[in-house]
Motif scaffolding. Structure first.
Motif, PDB file in Angstrom:
ATOM      1  N   LEU A   7      39.730  61.082  31.142  1.00 45.57           N
ATOM      2  CA  LEU A   7      40.504  60.807  32.345  1.00 45.57           C
ATOM      3  C   LEU A   7      40.735  62.120  33.086  1.00 45.57           C
ATOM      4  O   LEU A   7      40.592  63.200  32.522  1.00 45.57           O
ATOM      5  CB  LEU A   7      41.839  60.169  31.973  1.00 45.57           C
ATOM      6  CG  LEU A   7      41.745  58.848  31.227  1.00 45.57           C
ATOM      7  CD1 LEU A   7      43.108  58.432  30.753  1.00 45.57           C
ATOM      8  CD2 LEU A   7      41.162  57.764  32.118  1.00 45.57           C
ATOM      9  N   THR A   9      43.486  63.514  34.163  1.00 43.06           N
ATOM     10  CA  THR A   9      44.564  64.350  33.638  1.00 43.06           C
ATOM     11  C   THR A   9      44.167  64.977  32.306  1.00 43.06           C
ATOM     12  O   THR A   9      44.556  66.099  32.007  1.00 43.06           O
ATOM     13  CB  THR A   9      45.845  63.539  33.461  1.00 43.06           C
ATOM     14  OG1 THR A   9      45.520  62.315  32.831  1.00 43.06           O
ATOM     15  CG2 THR A   9      46.509  63.255  34.775  1.00 43.06           C
ATOM     16  N   SER A  64      45.780  62.781  24.446  1.00 42.39           N
ATOM     17  CA  SER A  64      44.944  63.027  25.619  1.00 42.39           C
ATOM     18  C   SER A  64      43.457  62.903  25.301  1.00 42.39           C
ATOM     19  O   SER A  64      42.624  63.108  26.171  1.00 42.39           O
ATOM     20  CB  SER A  64      45.205  64.424  26.180  1.00 42.39           C
ATOM     21  OG  SER A  64      46.547  64.533  26.565  1.00 42.39           O
ATOM     22  N   ASP A 319      46.290  56.541  35.580  1.00 42.73           N
ATOM     23  CA  ASP A 319      46.037  57.964  35.431  1.00 42.73           C
ATOM     24  C   ASP A 319      45.907  58.653  36.780  1.00 42.73           C
ATOM     25  O   ASP A 319      46.471  59.716  37.013  1.00 42.73           O
ATOM     26  CB  ASP A 319      44.761  58.163  34.622  1.00 42.73           C
ATOM     27  CG  ASP A 319      44.488  59.614  34.379  1.00 42.73           C
ATOM     28  OD1 ASP A 319      45.266  60.220  33.632  1.00 42.73           O
ATOM     29  OD2 ASP A 319      43.532  60.161  34.961  1.00 42.73           O
TER      30      ASP A 319
END
Lengths: 466, 325
Positions: A7, A9, A64, A319
């Motif tokens: 993603l 981020t 993450s 996201d």
């Protein structure tokens, strides 16, 4: 088969980790940068807070690493949700869903329901939970004993684990300094070490014990209860850590290049460059921050509802919204840093060595790179650390006003927002709210304490006045 | 002095134009007037004629920034941006998308906002300064250490917790004051007590710590050493000299936020159901009423700039060394 998903981020978080690692390597070689860090390493409060922070960061980083689990059947793989490594680790927490609310450590549901007994008659009573305390024959009598047994088990396990780890650490550090284990241990007992070992060991000990007890209890109960749709509150609170960390760090990071570049340019070149840059940030600053965020988020919502086809999954959409929120928050907060950098550059520019380089005909950008930038880096660092806790708190408030992160995303703000109506219930549902506030409080307190230490170590002005 | 103020006010005009340009782009790049019309008319009745008519009614039937079909100067003036901006500069906010007069709403809702924000500011200031002076007086003792620790702990607690906790404790458990609502004239007082107390408590952590730093900075100055050398008592040094000089940054900081008090507080007002400008803004955000949001952005910017100018002027009043040029 798993397919990794990166993603936006995620990518930025790992970029930030790389940057910090790079900065650490750079700082190791420079004496003037190493000195403040050594002062931080000597601070008891700072190191204690750092231990807490690193636990949060570790959970955030694990959370993450996203991937998409492949489902055996063809065609279904498309809709499989995106999971993270952290989800995988806490699978029991994630999948054990109840029907609706249940209090922390409860064995029965929060609300009464019609239950069919074995002989076919209907009774209105609190039903047993599917997963919590399912191993108990007779919850009323065995419950307390079982809880105490689990706590004791967790404590003993945690203690053994902590003692082993601490012993290994002390042994390793003793070997490095060519001493014996006994000498090192005695030195730690006398607090006769450079690192505040006592505070480090104490904080990690408390965290290990809490972690082990929580794990033992969570395997058989819902430690912090369940929410309206029966999801485990502890799981939600843990997942929210990543959101908080992303908002706290990426916000400052996205606008950092602009703030540094413009701030230094305004202070260095002065004249019309300064005027234009000053005008830009005064204008941005004079828009009330909340309203700018609200307007931008509103616009993005409309854009997203008009262009639904561009967002393939819910996770990706949430996201992108998170990243967008970071950018908007960044736009409202970079001006402070920019102004600070401008003022500092103003002063630095007049110093003899900069004037000398100018006289020697060194190019402007070389002067900025060699003389100005390294000397304002500490301001950047202090701002980064100081802004963090405020941003984490701001996220909660913004989500509460519905202009924060996506409602589907786990965040403390969303948890508090959801708990708003639960407060009016009788008996009140307090666990979601309490969990969110406690997790947020711990992170923000640790960040505040750590940032104080960092500021004291880096700000030379404060060092002389103390 | 007068020339300086006039110049500052003139300098504010390009800033306000910039603010308008930013909000305008934000609203119209992503969300064209057609989209706006479609949203407000609902999905059912959308015909091209209905959209056209909505645009004419609300003044969105022109090019946004540049009118190529017009002649000369009116290429820039005969646009949505120019018309809407000029009206804002005249403080004519027009009507909201739901048809209410925004200017009237603002003038009505300003006072409840002020009724909360002003007491919070004044009481908060008194409380924070008292605590900060106390901590500064006992500096480098256990009182100082634990005072700062308590401040950091209080700072780390979310504002939402203070509000929810306070409402629950005082309103629901103790039944001392109503949880939310508002009343006209003096009847409002009982509704205001709780939000004001909560606002003050929520600000103690950050405020006390900040004022403590200001006092400590002042204590290390040369004139303080001189005063001590002359044999003045510590109390007299602190309250007579340090306090007076530390008031300069405190007061100017307060002056900067004074105009913004009118804007109210978003969360406090929506939590306590107070019909101020903060809850007005939140409602507008939730109803996606752009006319109101745009007016509030403009109003906020104007008040912010007034605050900046007032800060500069107040510097010259409290500190004669500062000269405006």
């Amino acid at each position: 088969m798993i397919e990794p998903v990166i993603l936006w981020t995620d990518a930025l978080i790992f970029l930030l980790v790389l940057l910090i690692a790079g900065f650490a390597l750079y700082a190791r070689r420079k004496e003037h940068l190493r000195a403040p860090w050594q002062e931080i390493a000597r601070s008891r409060v700072g190191m204690g807070a750092l231990v807490v922070l690193s636990v949060y960061v570790a959970i955030g980083l694990l959370d993450s690493l996203h991937y998409r689990p492949q489902v055996a059947q063809e065609g279904q793989a498309e809709t499989a949700e995106v999971l993270s490594l952290f989800d995988k680790l806490v699978t029991p927490l994630r999948v054990r869903q109840e029907k609706t609310y249940s209090a922390p450590l409860a064995t029965h549901q929060y609300a009464k329901e019609n239950i069919e007994l074995a002989d076919g008659s209907m009774v209105r009573d609190y039903p047993r939970l599917k997963h919590a305390g399912a191993h108990l024959e007779n919850p009323q009598e065995e419950w307390l004993q079982d809880i105490l047994w689990l706590i004791a088990k967790g404590l003993v396990e945690g203690l053994i684990f902590w003692l082993l780890c601490s012993a290994l650490l002390i042994y390793w550090s003793a070997r490095r300094s060519d001493g014996s284990f006994r000498q090192k241990f005695a030195a730690i007992r006398r607090s006769d070490t450079t690192l505040p070992w006592k505070s480090l060991l104490f904080t990690s000990g408390v965290l290990t014990l809490v972690g082990f007890v929580a794990a033992e209890l969570s395997l058989h109960y819902h430690l912090l209860g369940t929410d309206k749709v029966g999801e485990d509150v502890l799981y939600q609170a843990l997942k929210s850590i990543r959101t908080g960390l992303v908002i706290g760090t990426l916000t400052t990071m996205v606008m950092l290049p602009a703030a540094i570049l413009l701030g230094i340019m305004a202070g260095y070149f002065r004249g019309w460059v300064d005027d234009v840059i000053q005008y830009t940030y005064t204008t941005l600053n004079s828009i009330p921050g909340v309203l700018l965020i609200a307007a931008a988020i509103l616009m993005m919502q409309i854009y997203m509802s008009n262009h639904e086809e561009e967002f393939t999954s819910l996770t990706q959409r949430a996201d992108l919204r998170l990243l967008f929120l970071c950018m908007i928050l960044g736009v409202t907060s970079w001006t402070g840093l920019c102004r600070l950098l401008r003022g500092e550059t103003f002063k630095l520019r007049e110093l003899e060595y900069v004037q000398a380089s100018l006289a020697f005909g060194v190019g402007h950008f070389k002067i900025i790179g060699r003389h100005i930038l390294p000397n304002v880096l500490h301001i950047v660092l202090i701002t980064l650390v100081l802004d963090f806790s405020g941003l984490v708190l701001a996220e909660a408030v913004l989500s509460y006003v519905n202009i924060g992160v996506d409602p589907t995303m786990n965040s403390w703000g969303n948890m508090i927002n959801g708990a708003r109506l639960e407060m009016a219930r009788e008996p009140i549902v307090w666990w979601s709210l309490a969990a969110a506030l406690v997790f947020m409080f711990t992170l923000v307190l640790a960040a505040n304490l750590f940032s104080d230490v960092v500021r004291d170590a880096f700000d030379p002005r404060l060092r002389t006045t103390r | 002095m007068m020339a300086y103020i006039v110049r500052r006010i003139l300098y504010a005009i390009p800033i306000l134009i910039g603010v308008n340009l930013i909000t305008f782009t934000l609203f119209f790049i992503v969300n064209s007037p057609d989209d706006m019309a479609r949203m407000h008319l609902g999905v059912k009745r959308v015909t091209p004629e209905a959209i056209e008519q909505w645009k004419v009614e609300h003044g969105y039937n022109k090019p946004t920034l540049y009118n190529a079909s017009a002649q000369g100067f009116s290429r820039f003036t005969d646009t949505i941006f120019f018309e809407k901006s000029v009206k804002l500069f005249q403080f004519d906010f027009g009507s909201s998308d739901s048809g209410r007069d925004i200017g009237y709403d603002i003038s009505q809702r300003m006072w409840p906002s002020l009724a909360i924000a002003l007491p919070v500011l004044l009481v908060g200031l008194a409380v924070n300064i008292t605590f900060a002076l106390l901590i500064a007086f006992f500096r480098a003792t256990y009182i100082d250490f634990w005072g700062v620790v308590i401040c950091v702990v209080m700072m780390s607690i979310s504002a939402l917790f203070y509000i929810i906790g306070g409402q629950y404790l005082v309103g629901k458990l103790l039944h001392l004051v109503p949880i939310s609502g508002y009343d006209t004239s003096l009847g409002a007082v009982k509704f205001l007590i709780l939000p004001v107390i909560i606002g003050v408590i929520g600000g103690i952590g950050a405020g006390t710590r900040w004022y403590r730093t200001l006092f400590l900075e002042e204590i290390n100055r040369d004139y303080v050493r001189t005063a001590r050398a002359k044999g003045l008592s510590e109390q007299w040094v602190l309250f007579g000299h340090v306090f007076k000089n530390a008031l300069i940054p405190i007061l100017t900081g307060v002056v900067a936020v004074l105009p913004l008090l009118f804007m109210g507080s978003l969360i406090t007002e929506s939590f306590f159901g107070i019909p101020g400008l903060g809850s007005y803004t939140i409602d507008a955000i939730n109803n996606q009423d752009f006319a109101i949001v745009r007016s509030m952005v403009f109003l906020g910017s104007v008040l912010y700039i007034i605050g900046l100018i007032m800060t500069d002027i107040s510097y010259t009043i409290v500190d004669p060394r500062v000269r405006l040029s």
